[in-house]
Design an enzyme around this catalytic site. Structure first.
Site, PDB file in Angstrom:
ATOM      1  N   GLY A 100       0.734  -1.180   0.047  1.00  0.00           N
ATOM      2  CA  GLY A 100       0.018  -0.115   0.096  1.00  0.00           C
ATOM      3  C   GLY A 100       0.886   1.408   0.094  1.00  0.00           C
ATOM      4  N   SER A 101       1.751   1.646  -1.135  1.00  0.00           N
ATOM      5  CA  SER A 101       2.501   2.305  -1.026  1.00  0.00           C
ATOM      6  C   SER A 101       2.546   3.490  -2.204  1.00  0.00           C
ATOM      7  CB  SER A 101       4.049   2.038  -0.992  1.00  0.00           C
ATOM      8  OG  SER A 101       4.300   0.596  -1.756  1.00  0.00           O
ATOM      9  N   THR A 102       1.366   3.725  -2.925  1.00  0.00           N
ATOM     10  CA  THR A 102       1.360   4.468  -3.908  1.00  0.00           C
ATOM     11  C   THR A 102       1.149   5.806  -3.390  1.00  0.00           C
ATOM     12  OG1 THR A 102      -1.052   4.160  -4.155  1.00  0.00           O
ATOM     13  CG2 THR A 102       0.406   2.719  -5.606  1.00  0.00           C
TER      14      THR A 102
ATOM     15  N   GLY B 112       0.209   8.304   0.747  1.00  0.00           N
ATOM     16  CA  GLY B 112      -0.095   8.140   2.137  1.00  0.00           C
ATOM     17  C   GLY B 112       1.242   7.830   2.854  1.00  0.00           C
ATOM     18  N   ILE B 113       1.109   7.218   4.008  1.00  0.00           N
ATOM     19  CA  ILE B 113       2.340   6.668   4.950  1.00  0.00           C
ATOM     20  C   ILE B 113       3.197   5.837   4.175  1.00  0.00           C
ATOM     21  CG2 ILE B 113       2.890   5.300   6.986  1.00  0.00           C
ATOM     22  CD1 ILE B 113       0.290   6.859   8.328  1.00  0.00           C
ATOM     23  N   GLY B 114       2.394   4.802   3.315  1.00  0.00           N
ATOM     24  CA  GLY B 114       3.281   3.749   2.656  1.00  0.00           C
ATOM     25  C   GLY B 114       4.296   4.444   1.773  1.00  0.00           C
TER      26      GLY B 114
ATOM     27  N   SER C 251      -1.359   1.215  14.721  1.00  0.00           N
ATOM     28  CA  SER C 251      -2.025   2.382  15.103  1.00  0.00           C
ATOM     29  C   SER C 251      -2.454   2.233  16.658  1.00  0.00           C
ATOM     30  CB  SER C 251      -3.394   2.583  14.400  1.00  0.00           C
ATOM     31  OG  SER C 251      -4.116   3.654  14.932  1.00  0.00           O
TER      32      SER C 251
ATOM     33  N   TYR D 154     -12.079  -1.326  12.363  1.00  0.00           N
ATOM     34  CA  TYR D 154     -10.394  -0.895  12.231  1.00  0.00           C
ATOM     35  C   TYR D 154      -9.780  -1.201  13.619  1.00  0.00           C
ATOM     36  CZ  TYR D 154      -6.434   2.257  11.596  1.00  0.00           C
ATOM     37  OH  TYR D 154      -5.427   2.895  11.413  1.00  0.00           O
TER      38      TYR D 154
END
Ligand SMILES: NC(=O)c1ccc[n+]([C@@H]2O[C@H](COP(=O)([O-])OP(=O)(O)OC[C@H]3O[C@@H](n4cnc5c(N)ncnc54)[C@H](OP(=O)(O)O)[C@@H]3O)[C@@H](O)[C@H]2O)c1
Length: 263
Positions: free
Chosen positions: A14-16, A18-20, A141, A154
Site C-alpha cells: 500500500g505505497s502509492t 500516504g504513509i506507505g 495504530s 478498524y
C-alpha cells in the site's frame, strides 16, 4: 547518521500514496532498493514516476495487487523476490456504526489489514531467518490499543496486527531478524486528507477548519496537530535499519502522545 540501508531491499504494501509512499520514499533516500504496491497499474505507475523523478538512480519497481483479493495476493507473492525488509503498511480505515458493519465488511477489513501481513510474513520470514537478517515492520495504530467506538472493525484489526507482530517476533529468537509494530496516531495522509475534504464539503466549511476541529476534539494529543506521513516514515527507517537491533517484538509509538499510558 548512516542507517546502513543501502544494501537492503524492501517491499512496502500500500505505497502509492500516504504513509506507505512516505516510507518507500524515505527508504529510497537511504539507498535501499524498494518494491512498491497499490491496487491499480495507473496508481503504481504514477507513484513510480514521482519516485524516479526525485531519485533518478533509484532501484524502485512496483507490484500491482489488491490485498482484499487472495488470488491477487498469491500472484504478487509469486512475483516478489527475496526481501530484507517487509513493511506491512496497507490498511483500510473509515468511520462506521457497529450495527452497520456487515460480515463482508468485517472480512474485507481482516483480509486487507491483517491477512495481508500474515500472507506476506509467511512468504518472507523463513528466508530472513535462514539468511540471519531481516526486518518486518507493521504500520499499526494507537487505535489498536485504544479501540475507537466509531471504528470497531478498524480497531479490532489493528489489535490483531499488534498481536501478530509480537507473536512473529518470537519466531526470530537467536537471530538478527526483528519484527516490530509502529503505533501511529492521527496522520495527515492522502487518505485522511480525502476524508477531511469530504467532511468539509458536506458541512460547507474549509478543509483547514475541519482539520483543526478533528485535532481540537482529540482530548489527549500532546502534539496538537496531525502527524505528517514523513514523521511515521522516520521511525520506520530506524526500525528497518541494522541500528535497531535490540528492538524486537515491540510496539513503538509515533502517536503524537495520544496514548496516555506510561508504557
Ligand atoms: N492516517 C492515519 O491517521 C493513520 C494512523 C495510524 C495508522 N495508520 C495506518 O497507516 C497505514 C496507511 O494509511 P494511510 O493513511 O497512509 O492510507 P492512505 O493515504 O489511504 O494510503 C493507502 C495506500 O494503500 C493502498 N491501498 C489501499 N487499499 C489497498 C489494497 N486493498 N491493496 C493494496 N493497496 C491498497 C493505496 O493505493 P491505491 O489507492 O493506489 O490502491 C495507497 O497507496 C494503514 O495501515 C493505516 O491503518 C494510519
Amino acid at each position: 547518521m548512516d542507517l546502513r540501508l543501502n544494501d537492503k531491499t524492501a517491499f512496502v504494501s500500500g505505497s502509492t500514496r500516504g504513509i506507505g509512499f512516505a516510507i518507500a520514499r524515505a527508504l529510497l533516500g537511504e539507498g535501499a532498493a524498494v518494491v512498491i504496491n497499490g491496487r491499480s497499474d495507473t496508481g503504481v505507475e504514477d507513484a513510480l514516476r514521482r519516485l524516479r523523478t526525485e531519485f533518478p538512480d533509484a532501484r524502485v519497481s512496483g507490484l500491482v495487487a489488491d490485498f482484499g483479493d487472495p488470488a491477487q495476493v498469491q500472484n504478487l507473492l509469486g512475483a516478489l523476490d527475496e526481501v530484507d525488509i517487509l513493511v506491512n503498511n496497507v490498511g483500510l480505515f473509515g468511520l462506521a456504526r457497529f450495527e452497520d458493519i456487515s460480515d463482508d465488511e468485517w472480512r474485507r477489513y481482516f483480509d486487507v489489514n491483517v491477512m495481508s501481513g500474515v500472507r506476506l510474513s509467511r512468504h518472507v520470514l523463513g528466508g530472513m531467518i535462514a539468511r540471519n537478517w531481516g526486518r518486518v515492520i507493521f504500520v499499526g495504530s494507537e487505535s489498536g490499543v485504544n479501540i475507537p467506538a466509531d471504528m470497531l472493525h478498524y480497531g479490532a484489526t489493528k489489535a490483531a496486527m499488534l498481536a501478530l507482530g509480537n507473536g512473529l517476533a518470537k519466531l526470530t529468537r537467536g537471530t538478527d531478524v526483528t519484527v516490530n509494530t509502529i503505533l501511529g496516531g492521527p496522520t495527515y495522509s492522502d487518505g485522511v486528507a480525502d476524508t477531511v475534504t469530504q467532511i468539509a464539503q458536506a458541512q460547507a466549511v474549509a478543509p483547514e477548519e475541519t482539520k483543526a476541529a478533528i485535532i481540537g476534539a482529540n482530548r489527549t494529543t500532546l502534539l496538537q496537530r496531525f502527524i505528517e506521513p514523513v514523521e511515521i516514515a522516520q521511525l520506520a527507517l530506524y526500525l528497518a535499519s541494522p541500528l535497531s537491533s535490540a528492538t524486537n517484538g515491540a510496539a513503538v509509538r509515533a502517536d503524537g502522545g495520544v496514548l496516555t499510558a506510561m508504557v
